[in-house]
Design a protein around this motif. Structure first.
Motif, mmCIF file in Angstrom:
data_model
loop_
_atom_site.group_PDB
_atom_site.id
_atom_site.type_symbol
_atom_site.label_atom_id
_atom_site.label_comp_id
_atom_site.label_asym_id
_atom_site.label_seq_id
_atom_site.Cartn_x
_atom_site.Cartn_y
_atom_site.Cartn_z
ATOM 1 N N GLY A 156 15.579 -0.363 2.053
ATOM 2 C CA GLY A 156 14.582 -0.978 2.088
ATOM 3 C C GLY A 156 13.167 -1.195 1.836
ATOM 4 N N VAL A 157 12.468 -0.124 0.950
ATOM 5 C CA VAL A 157 11.863 -0.205 0.528
ATOM 6 C C VAL A 157 10.920 -0.472 -1.414
ATOM 7 N N HIS A 158 9.776 -1.163 -1.633
ATOM 8 C CA HIS A 158 8.955 -1.391 -2.484
ATOM 9 C C HIS A 158 7.784 -1.140 -2.758
ATOM 10 N N ILE A 159 8.157 -0.620 -3.983
ATOM 11 C CA ILE A 159 6.965 -0.483 -4.287
ATOM 12 C C ILE A 159 6.702 -0.537 -5.293
ATOM 13 N N GLY A 160 5.103 -1.535 -5.288
ATOM 14 C CA GLY A 160 4.739 -2.610 -6.742
ATOM 15 C C GLY A 160 4.077 -1.931 -7.283
ATOM 16 N N ASP A 161 4.488 -2.528 -9.506
ATOM 17 C CA ASP A 161 3.572 -1.731 -10.338
ATOM 18 C C ASP A 161 2.917 -1.104 -10.243
ATOM 19 N N GLY A 162 2.555 0.252 -10.953
ATOM 20 C CA GLY A 162 1.447 0.883 -11.117
ATOM 21 C C GLY A 162 0.639 1.673 -9.846
ATOM 22 N N SER A 163 1.595 1.348 -8.786
ATOM 23 C CA SER A 163 0.679 2.305 -7.834
ATOM 24 C C SER A 163 1.535 3.631 -7.885
ATOM 25 N N VAL A 164 0.226 4.508 -6.813
ATOM 26 C CA VAL A 164 0.850 6.183 -7.090
ATOM 27 C C VAL A 164 0.930 6.208 -5.296
ATOM 28 N N VAL A 165 3.030 6.974 -5.738
ATOM 29 C CA VAL A 165 2.933 7.892 -4.376
ATOM 30 C C VAL A 165 2.543 9.657 -4.263
ATOM 31 N N ALA A 166 1.262 9.415 -3.530
ATOM 32 C CA ALA A 166 1.228 10.842 -3.892
ATOM 33 C C ALA A 166 1.734 11.572 -3.269
ATOM 34 N N ALA A 167 1.572 13.123 -3.612
ATOM 35 C CA ALA A 167 2.326 14.150 -2.807
ATOM 36 C C ALA A 167 3.044 14.325 -1.092
ATOM 37 N N SER A 168 3.694 14.648 -1.060
ATOM 38 C CA SER A 168 4.506 14.740 -0.089
ATOM 39 C C SER A 168 4.820 13.280 1.004
ATOM 40 N N ALA A 169 4.254 12.282 0.385
ATOM 41 C CA ALA A 169 4.214 11.438 1.424
ATOM 42 C C ALA A 169 5.998 10.734 2.116
ATOM 43 N N VAL A 170 5.518 10.352 2.346
ATOM 44 C CA VAL A 170 6.896 9.669 3.706
ATOM 45 C C VAL A 170 7.159 8.001 2.994
ATOM 46 N N VAL A 171 7.212 7.274 2.852
ATOM 47 C CA VAL A 171 7.208 5.908 2.363
ATOM 48 C C VAL A 171 7.824 5.266 2.885
ATOM 49 N N THR A 172 8.177 4.541 4.204
ATOM 50 C CA THR A 172 8.887 3.546 4.995
ATOM 51 C C THR A 172 8.184 2.473 5.366
ATOM 52 N N LYS A 173 7.784 2.529 4.328
ATOM 53 C CA LYS A 173 7.676 0.207 4.488
ATOM 54 C C LYS A 173 6.943 0.090 2.704
ATOM 55 N N ASP A 174 6.308 -1.579 2.340
ATOM 56 C CA ASP A 174 6.341 -1.906 1.058
ATOM 57 C C ASP A 174 5.476 -1.147 0.908
ATOM 58 N N VAL A 175 4.679 -0.856 -0.524
ATOM 59 C CA VAL A 175 3.920 -1.135 -1.076
ATOM 60 C C VAL A 175 2.990 -1.859 -2.606
ATOM 61 N N PRO A 176 1.832 -1.993 -2.305
ATOM 62 C CA PRO A 176 1.552 -3.112 -2.873
ATOM 63 C C PRO A 176 1.200 -2.306 -4.732
ATOM 64 N N ALA A 177 1.373 -3.584 -5.275
ATOM 65 C CA ALA A 177 0.460 -2.864 -6.531
ATOM 66 C C ALA A 177 -0.134 -2.783 -5.940
ATOM 67 N N ASN A 178 -0.344 -1.186 -7.688
ATOM 68 C CA ASN A 178 -1.842 -1.179 -7.593
ATOM 69 C C ASN A 178 -2.754 -0.652 -6.681
ATOM 70 N N VAL A 179 -2.432 0.550 -5.798
ATOM 71 C CA VAL A 179 -3.112 1.340 -5.010
ATOM 72 C C VAL A 179 -2.528 2.508 -5.076
ATOM 73 N N VAL A 180 -3.040 3.552 -4.388
ATOM 74 C CA VAL A 180 -2.606 4.637 -3.764
ATOM 75 C C VAL A 180 -2.730 5.067 -2.912
ATOM 76 N N VAL A 181 -0.746 5.666 -2.101
ATOM 77 C CA VAL A 181 -0.294 5.464 -1.409
ATOM 78 C C VAL A 181 -0.334 7.556 -0.458
ATOM 79 N N GLY A 182 -0.739 7.551 1.287
ATOM 80 C CA GLY A 182 -0.114 9.382 1.006
ATOM 81 C C GLY A 182 -0.356 9.063 2.985
#
Length: 195
Positions: A156-182
């Motif tokens: 159920g997750v949408h990751i926006g264009d240009g985003s970075v998901v940092a090492a070992s992250a667990v993505v449980t919800k949507d990620v906006p465009a052009n961000v770094v998440v971890g």
């Protein structure tokens, strides 16, 4: 002795490449200049579309499950152009997974749109391997994303264009465009701004 070892390594590499090419033949659409290395595994190739200049590293599993136990599903996996997937990644769908163009995926990444059961009270007495597969929704990874090593992307997750998901992250919800998440669960660490 070194010459023989070198010849054996070369022959092994060629054989594994041929086996991987056979796996690619299972796919409904494969773009130009797709390249895979040893031990790529594909299940449900008739539900998988791969774009141009794809690279799949060793030990990757791309699985579109149309049935499990006595249940039927309508999976779809669409991988864009110039997508690079490193070693030991697992992409599994019973619903839909879309990976946009120019995405880089590190090693040991799990991208799934389903789980074994819906984790309800009714299922506690059923072993996970015997539960119906359940999807909370499709997974969409936008264009030009970088998914780093050991990431888990859940249903159920949408990751926006240009985003970075940092090492070992667990993505449980949507990620906006052009961000770094971890983190676990993943959260926005910083916004990426154009210079």
């Amino acid at each position: 002795m070194r010459i023989i070892a070198k010849i054996v390594r070369h022959l092994r590499s060629k054989l594994l490449h041929l086996l991987s090419e056979d796996e690619l033949k299972k796919v409904v659409r494969i773009g130009k200049q797709a390249r895979v290395t040893e031990s790529l595994s594909i299940r449900g190739g008739e539900y998988i579309s791969i774009g141009d200049q794809f690279y799949g590293g060793p030990g990757c599993r791309i699985e579109a499950w149309d049935s499990f136990k006595d249940f039927q599903y309508t999976p779809q996996i669409s991988i864009g152009d110039r997508v690079k997937i490193n070693s030991r990644c697992h992409i599994g769908a019973i619903n839909s997974i879309v990976i946009g163009d120019d995405v880089l995926i590190g090693s040991n990444v799990l991208i799934t749109d389903h789980s074994h059961g819906d984790n309800s009270q009714n299922e506690l007495s059923i072993p996970p391997t015997d539960r119906k597969l359940y999807s909370k929704g499709p997974v969409v990874i936008g264009k030009r994303c970088w998914i780093c090593e050991n990431v888990v992307i859940l249903p159920g997750v949408h990751i926006g264009d240009g985003s970075v998901v940092a090492a070992s992250a667990v993505v449980t919800k949507d990620v906006p465009a052009n961000v770094v998440v971890g983190g676990n669960p993943a959260h926005v660490i910083k916004r990426i701004v154009a210079l």
